[in-house]
Design a protein around this motif. Structure first.
Motif, PDB file in Angstrom:
ATOM      1  N   UNK A  73       0.829  -1.204   0.000  1.00 35.73           N
ATOM      2  CA  UNK A  73       0.000   0.000   0.000  1.00 35.73           C
ATOM      3  C   UNK A  73       0.860   1.250   0.000  1.00 35.73           C
ATOM      4  N   UNK A  74       1.952   1.232   0.763  1.00 33.56           N
ATOM      5  CA  UNK A  74       2.862   2.374   0.784  1.00 33.56           C
ATOM      6  C   UNK A  74       3.505   2.591  -0.583  1.00 33.56           C
ATOM      7  N   UNK A  75       3.857   1.495  -1.253  1.00 39.09           N
ATOM      8  CA  UNK A  75       4.481   1.633  -2.574  1.00 39.09           C
ATOM      9  C   UNK A  75       3.502   2.212  -3.583  1.00 39.09           C
ATOM     10  N   UNK A  76       2.200   1.957  -3.431  1.00 34.62           N
ATOM     11  CA  UNK A  76       1.201   2.515  -4.343  1.00 34.62           C
ATOM     12  C   UNK A  76       1.140   4.040  -4.192  1.00 34.62           C
ATOM     13  N   UNK A  77       1.216   4.520  -2.965  1.00 39.83           N
ATOM     14  CA  UNK A  77       1.190   5.971  -2.752  1.00 39.83           C
ATOM     15  C   UNK A  77       2.390   6.651  -3.394  1.00 39.83           C
ATOM     16  N   UNK A  78       3.560   6.055  -3.267  1.00 40.13           N
ATOM     17  CA  UNK A  78       4.754   6.640  -3.892  1.00 40.13           C
ATOM     18  C   UNK A  78       4.632   6.596  -5.399  1.00 40.13           C
ATOM     19  N   UNK A  79       4.099   5.516  -5.937  1.00 39.14           N
ATOM     20  CA  UNK A  79       3.966   5.374  -7.388  1.00 39.14           C
ATOM     21  C   UNK A  79       3.016   6.420  -7.965  1.00 39.14           C
ATOM     22  N   UNK A  80       1.990   6.790  -7.230  1.00 40.75           N
ATOM     23  CA  UNK A  80       1.070   7.823  -7.710  1.00 40.75           C
ATOM     24  C   UNK A  80       1.780   9.167  -7.872  1.00 40.75           C
ATOM     25  N   UNK A  81       2.659   9.506  -6.966  1.00 42.73           N
ATOM     26  CA  UNK A  81       3.427  10.764  -7.087  1.00 42.73           C
ATOM     27  C   UNK A  81       4.323  10.713  -8.322  1.00 42.73           C
TER      28      UNK A  81
END
Length: 606
Positions: A189-197
């Motif tokens: 889930x944390x990696x998804x947030x970074x990927x959105x940026x």
């Protein structure tokens, strides 16, 4: 000047890499650790189960051998007893080493204690009885059954403990895997947030350059080979456009090289076609669907009705000398199935009449070993077979002309013998008669020897059981014999010589014991054995007994021409097989014959 994409996205990528590395490390190390632990447990549990089964199997083999010896007194039943008793300690040690827990180890020791009681109280005393002694003891048998039933129950208890250990290991693994997956979900889930940026920044800086590159690729796809990428945008895109233009230039040069290579391949094919057309052997190739790919000049010249398209269009194949259709598939079809056909003689019936052809066929394989086609080579032996028939006729006439004076001498010898009374004169006449008979046998063997080499093979079904029964009903058959696809006359000559030798070389006063057996061999062939209890063949002469005029026992009062086994060797070789001689355990000789799969019409036991 546009800001480099790397500067803008580096920080976001660093964070994404950190998160992804964390996810990957957790996934890899945690999964690896859990998997290694679980696999180790499962391997040990499986080893324990296998060792437990092996203990029971060894004890069962031992019990079967002891029970057979107890009932019959035959020492042969002790063979499985000794084998099982020898392997049992190894199986017990393996079971103790692999036991997954102390409870299982205790159960294995309990089972071993019962096994040792059974061995000491029942098995070993029975095996120590002398051969032929009826060792039936009701009390010992009952005790043995009681102990062996206890062993089986103990073995089942070990198996149950092993299964319980396996279930416990699986339960622990599922629990640990659930915990690991929950932790990985949070990191994902944390990696998804970074990927959105990163996506927002990449969308702004890459869409336009990539759209330009997509337009370039579309123009190239529609045939505009002069299209090139615009060298503009961020430095990374600038370098990509430059490299893409260089690749497009190299692609153009590669296309030119491919065209040149195709021309060279076509020239090489034309050259190879000329080479195949020069040789005086027919060459045919086909693909895996049976379509004819190539025929050389000789193969084409044999066809008066056009070029065949498939294997089914080729001339019908008949058995030589019979006029009947060959029941075997066409050699090319056999090669497509992976077989190798060597020197198969066929009768081809076509527009030009019947022709005799000797063919070889082999499968064609790719680098991975898969069959991609087949090739057949053949040469016409019609004229050769006609000359061989003439030579055979000449040999028969010559043999007849040689027998005629021998018949006259034999007749006059019999007349002289009737009127003689002096023992010395009778002995002289007897020696003359013996010499005439030896000469007659020599002529017959020489004619058979030449025929075995030069006469064409006439394959037909040969039932070995019926053939051997017609030669000598006294010969024993150790099990079923195959039906061969071979020359019937040559097969009869082969077994007449082998059985005749076995009977002739039986010592005086001892009954003849000749046994014929068969077993399948590698590649679908058959291994035949003719065993006797005769005087045997000296070890130093076994390699020479199949040569012409060699007699292993020439100085021991046994008559013969020295051609019998040489004829056998030629007959077997004509059928693509091998023959050898060896000792028969217990005295006598074993003749071993190996014939290929092409000679087997009905395998052993079919």
């Amino acid at each position: 000047m546009p800001k480099p994409i790397a500067v803008t996205l580096r920080r976001q990528f660093v964070w994404l890499v950190i998160v992804l590395l964390s996810v990957g490390a957790a996934r890899f190390l945690g999964g690896q650790y859990l998997g290694d632990v679980y696999d180790g447990q499962l391997r040990r549990i499986a080893d324990a189960g296998h060792a437990n089964q092996r203990m029971l199997q060894d004890l069962t083999d031992t019990e079967t051998g002891v029970r057979g010896y107890q009932l019959t007194g035959d020492p042969q039943f002790l063979a499985p007893f000794r084998a099982g008793a020898a392997d049992y300690p190894l199986a017990r040690a393996a079971a103790l080493r692999a036991a997954p827990d102390d409870r299982t180890r205790v159960l294995v020791r309990d089972q071993d204690q019962l096994a040792q009681q059974w061995l000491a109280q029942v098995a070993l005393p029975i095996s120590a009885l002398p051969p032929g002694y009826p060792g039936i003891d009701a009390h010992r048998s009952a005790r043995g059954k009681e102990l062996f039933d206890a062993i089986r129950a103990a073995n089942a208890a070990v198996a149950t403990a092993v299964e319980a250990a396996q279930r416990a290991a699986a339960s622990s693994y599922r629990t640990a895997s659930t915990v690991l997956e929950a932790a990985l979900a949070l990191l994902a889930l944390l990696s998804v947030l970074v990927a959105l940026r990163i996506h927002r920044a990449a969308k702004r800086m890459l869409l336009e350059p990539l759209a330009a590159l997509q337009d370039l690729l579309d123009r190239r796809a529609f045939g505009d080979l002069t299209a090139r990428a615009a060298v503009a945008g961020p430095p990374e895109v600038h370098r990509l456009a430059t490299a893409l233009n260089a690749g497009l230039d190299e692609t153009g040069r590669a296309r030119e090289r491919i065209v040149a290579a195709a021309d060279a391949v076509a020239a090489q094919k034309a050259y190879l076609d000329q080479v195949l057309d020069v040789i005086e052997v027919a060459v045919l190739t086909c693909d895996t669907d049976g379509r004819i790919v190539h025929l050389n000049r000789v193969a084409r010249s044999r066809r008066a009705d056009g070029v065949p398209q498939t294997i089914a269009d080729l001339d019908p194949v008949h058995l030589p000398g019979t006029g009947a259709a060959d029941p075997r598939p066409h050699p090319l079809a056999r090669a497509l199935a992976g077989d190798t056909v060597t020197a198969q003689e066929m009768a081809l019936v076509g527009a030009a009449g019947e022709r005799r052809v000797v063919a070889d066929a082999r499968p064609l394989r790719d680098a991975a070993g898969q069959v991609i086609g087949a090739v057949l080579t053949g040469y016409d032996v019609t004229d050769l077979r006609e000359r061989e028939a003439d030579l055979a006729a000449f040999a028969a006439i010559a043999a007849h002309d040689l027998r005629s004076p021998l018949t006259a001498v034999s007749g006059y010898t019999e007349i002289l013998a009737d009127g003689l009374t002096d023992p010395d004169d009778v002995a002289v006449v007897t020696r003359i008669g013996s010499g005439v008979e030896r000469m007659r046998r020599l002529i017959d063997d020489l004619l058979a020897y030449a025929t075995a080499r030069d006469a064409p093979l006439e394959p037909a079904p040969v039932d070995l059981s019926s053939l051997i029964a017609s030669i000598s009903p006294a010969v024993r058959l150790a099990g079923p014999l195959p039906v061969l696809d071979a020359d019937a006359a040559m097969m009869r000559r082969l077994f007449e010589n082998l059985i005749g030798n076995a009977l002739k070389y039986t010592p005086p006063g001892r009954p003849a014991d000749v046994c014929v057996s068969a077993a399948p061999s590698a590649g679908g062939g058959v291994h035949l054995t003719v065993a006797d209890r005769g005087i045997g063949i000296p070890a130093e002469q076994r390699g020479r007994v199949f040569t012409s005029f060699h007699r292993a026992h020439g100085g021991h009062g046994y008559t013969g021409t020295g051609l019998g086994l040489a004829i056998c060797q030629r007959v077997v070789a004509r059928h693509g097989g091998t023959i050898s001689a060896a000792d028969n355990p217990g005295g006598g000789t074993c003749i071993h014959i190996d014939l290929p799969a092409a000679c087997v019409a009905q395998p052993v036991g079919s």
